[in-house]
Write a protein that holds these residues in place. Structure first.
Motif, short mmCIF file in Angstrom:
data_model
loop_
_atom_site.label_atom_id
_atom_site.label_comp_id
_atom_site.label_asym_id
_atom_site.label_seq_id
_atom_site.Cartn_x
_atom_site.Cartn_y
_atom_site.Cartn_z
N SER A 1 18.14 7.39 -29.13
CA SER A 1 17.25 8.49 -28.72
C SER A 1 17.85 9.80 -29.19
CB SER A 1 17.06 8.49 -27.21
OG SER A 1 18.27 8.78 -26.54
N HIS A 2 16.96 10.81 -29.39
CA HIS A 2 17.39 12.03 -30.06
C HIS A 2 16.89 13.27 -29.33
CE1 HIS A 2 18.75 9.56 -33.46
NE2 HIS A 2 17.67 8.84 -33.22
N SER A 3 17.40 14.41 -29.76
CA SER A 3 17.13 15.67 -29.08
C SER A 3 15.73 16.20 -29.33
CB SER A 3 18.16 16.73 -29.54
OG SER A 3 18.05 16.95 -30.93
N PHE B 1 13.11 5.30 -20.66
CA PHE B 1 13.86 6.48 -21.08
C PHE B 1 13.57 7.66 -20.17
CE2 PHE B 1 9.93 6.41 -23.58
CZ PHE B 1 9.44 7.70 -23.42
N SER B 2 14.49 8.59 -20.13
CA SER B 2 14.32 9.83 -19.35
C SER B 2 14.13 10.99 -20.31
CB SER B 2 15.54 10.08 -18.46
OG SER B 2 16.72 10.17 -19.24
N CYS C 1 8.98 18.34 -28.24
CA CYS C 1 9.28 17.65 -26.98
C CYS C 1 10.74 17.84 -26.61
CB CYS C 1 8.97 16.15 -27.10
SG CYS C 1 7.23 15.76 -27.38
N LYS C 2 11.02 17.63 -25.35
CA LYS C 2 12.40 17.71 -24.86
C LYS C 2 13.17 16.47 -25.29
CE LYS C 2 13.52 19.67 -21.13
NZ LYS C 2 13.81 19.97 -19.71
N ALA C 3 14.48 16.56 -25.19
CA ALA C 3 15.34 15.46 -25.62
C ALA C 3 15.16 14.25 -24.72
CB ALA C 3 16.80 15.91 -25.61
N ILE C 4 15.26 13.07 -25.32
CA ILE C 4 15.34 11.82 -24.55
C ILE C 4 16.82 11.59 -24.27
CG2 ILE C 4 14.95 9.33 -24.59
CD1 ILE C 4 12.54 9.78 -26.34
N SER D 1 21.52 9.23 -27.01
CA SER D 1 21.83 7.97 -26.34
C SER D 1 21.61 6.81 -27.28
CB SER D 1 20.95 7.82 -25.09
OG SER D 1 21.11 6.55 -24.50
N VAL D 2 22.32 5.69 -27.01
CA VAL D 2 22.20 4.47 -27.81
C VAL D 2 22.17 3.28 -26.86
CG1 VAL D 2 23.21 3.02 -29.60
CG2 VAL D 2 23.42 5.49 -29.77
#
Length: 538
Positions: free
Chosen positions: A251-253, A304-305, A284-287, A238-239
């Motif tokens: 945000s990254h994976s 963020f999610s 960690c999981k992706a954001i 996401s951006v």
């Protein structure tokens, strides 16, 4: 002798006509939270919210009582929706790779939602289409005259709005982008699908293209050339732009997010200003989505999610709010579909100052008040989750007496104060419906032992009161069946003693052990209603 008459095999037109007259079913109104939501959109100018579902339904909501419902002809899931700000128009993308334009049409007495145009993107359509022409992301430009489509093959295509026709501006393909990328960054790898398209907040002629590989490209639509490059190496999710156009965040994976400085003098940015892993050094999981909002306090509010540690909290559904030293994770019971903030969008203002966070979940809609200390939730005046606890019985009551209605409203205000005027952030439209001539009540009995009162007089179902049968049903003393020390006789416990009374205004503290016997005297909501009448509850 007994005679039996058997119906003749085959279709009987007369019988079919009678059957339709007697058993015809027509949907008149829909209540409650939509089934299987899959997409969310918000028009910050008209203050309208739209929810799309996996069955192809489109639902638009404004202030309480303002609600529009439409349905695609194809039974396909809606993957994305975007408003044309201020126009009452909505673009939806289905997972069969088709685009649809919806409009709120006005008549003399009412308004309704109607599909006006459709567009099939070139390529092999179908639910399992995996070709390079499959659309992955949409962007409606602020001028509302151009729709940008990012594809799985890395191309960006343009459609004119509201016609939904191919634009005269040529499509943008990855090969054209790769000519501006440094040689050492290419490494023979493709850029991957387009994961994000964002318009520059100040320069409307520039769009930010985010590729799955991590590359961010600021593309000038007028000159058709690369304005800036941001060479990321982590898989992009996401951006988001900072409203001043000087900062962007990605945000990254791997559960990180990076902050980049936008410098017009430097066409190529090698490293971000900062890279943050909010939840530690463990995997960690992706954001999956991130928002960056400027506040008057000076510290930005980051939302963020995802991003939770895989080993410990990988199964949690969380949205995190981060500001300075304050970090709060909102843990939900169902999957996060999407979210947005209600904030100031005036370009002349220096700050976003978000007022509310709206989170669409698989099973409910949650709104967070960002202006109040502690970030409490705001009660929803509609979209009530009827099935938050499994419904075991229901009963509809029409023409409720005014005195009874006033008492239920009064009890509901004691249990949960009403929302202050103007507090609900989604306040678009005007409710033109006349006041109901009679009050209608829907009773639902639930698996958790509660009976809930719903206002069914309006289009939007509203929760008035939640009655916990284990804590409010009591008797006036012992009636010969033995008192158990909590003010309830055995008869009152098991079947509801006629001299017992239900009292909305004087709940009793539940004693230990009683919770295991709650709701045993209520088999159906109709029985509950009858018991209440017999006990002079009304």
């Amino acid at each position: 002798m007994m005679k039996f008459r058997f119906r003749r095999q085959g279709n009987d037109p007369q019988r079919e006509k009678i059957k339709q007259d007697l058993f015809a079913f027509s949907k008149m109104v829909e209540h409650g939270f939509p089934s299987q939501p899959s997409a969310l959109a918000y028009d910050h100018m008209l203050q309208l919210m739209a929810i799309g579902t996996k069955s192809g339904a489109v639902k638009v909501y404004g202030k309480p009582g303002v609600e529009f419902i439409g349905a695609h002809k194809e039974t396909a899931a809606i993957t994305q929706m975007h408003f044309l700000p201020g126009q009452g128009r909505l673009v939806s993308l289905l997972d069969d790779n088709t685009l649809h334009l919806w409009e709120v049409r006005q008549t003399e007495t009412r308004s309704h939602l109607e599909e006006s145009r459709g567009f099939v993107f070139p390529g092999r359509p179908g639910l399992n289409a995996t070709s390079s022409a499959r659309v992955t992301v949409l962007l409606v430009k602020g001028s509302c005259d151009l729709l940008c489509l990012g594809t799985e093959g890395g191309g960006v295509h343009f459609l004119e709005l509201p016609q939904l026709q191919p634009s005269g501006a040529g499509s943008l393909f990855p090969e054209e982008i790769m000519q501006s990328v440094p040689e050492d960054y290419r490494c023979g790898k493709s850029l991957g699908p387009v994961e994000s398209l964002q318009e520059h907040p100040l320069c409307t002629g520039k769009i930010l293209i985010g590729y799955s590989r991590g590359l961010l490209v600021l593309w000038d639509l007028h000159t058709r050339c690369v304005d800036s490059l941001f060479l990321g190496n982590q898989q992009l999710e996401s951006v988001c732009w900072e409203s001043g156009g000087e900062v962007l965040v990605s945000s990254h994976s791997d559960g990180t997010y990076a902050v980049w400085a936008v410098d017009d003098t430097s066409p190529c940015t090698q490293q971000p200003v900062s890279s943050v892993t909010p939840y530690g050094s463990f995997p960690c999981k992706a954001i999956s989505k991130i928002l960056w909002r400027r506040t008057e306090s000076g510290a930005p509010l980051v939302l963020f999610s995802g991003g939770m540690p895989r080993a410990s909290y990988g199964d949690r559904h969380c949205v995190t709010l981060l500001q300075e030293n304050t970090q709060v994770a909102l843990d939900f019971t169902s999957r996060v579909i999407d979210f947005f903030t209600v904030h100031n969008t005036d370009s002349n203002k220096s700050f976003d100052d978000p007022t509310a966070l709206v989170v669409l979940l698989e099973e409910e809609l949650v709104v967070i008040d960002l202006q109040t200390t502690g970030w409490p939730t705001i009660p929803c005046p509609y979209l009530a989750p009827l099935h938050s606890s499994a419904i075991t019985c229901s009963y509809h009551v029409s023409n409720v007496p005014s005195k009874l209605w006033e008492r239920i409203i009064r009890a509901g205000l004691l249990q949960c104060p009403t929302l202050p005027e103007g507090k609900w952030p989604i306040s678009g439209g005007n409710n033109l419906a006349a006041d109901p001539q009679q009050q209608e009540l829907l009773l639902t009995g639930h698996e958790d032992g509660t009976v809930r009162f719903w206002d069914a007089s309006q289009v939007s179902l509203k929760l008035l009161y939640t009655l916990r049968t284990a804590s409010v049903f009591h008797t006036d003393g012992d009636h010969g069946d033995g008192d158990h020390g909590d003010g309830l006789s055995q008869t009152g416990r098991s079947r509801g003693h006629p001299s017992g009374r239900w009292d909305l205004l004087t709940p009793i503290v539940m004693t230990p052990g009683w919770e295991y016997r709650k709701c045993v005297c209520v088999n159906t909501a109709a029985d509950w209603w009858w018991l209440g009448q017999q006990a002079r509850f009304w």
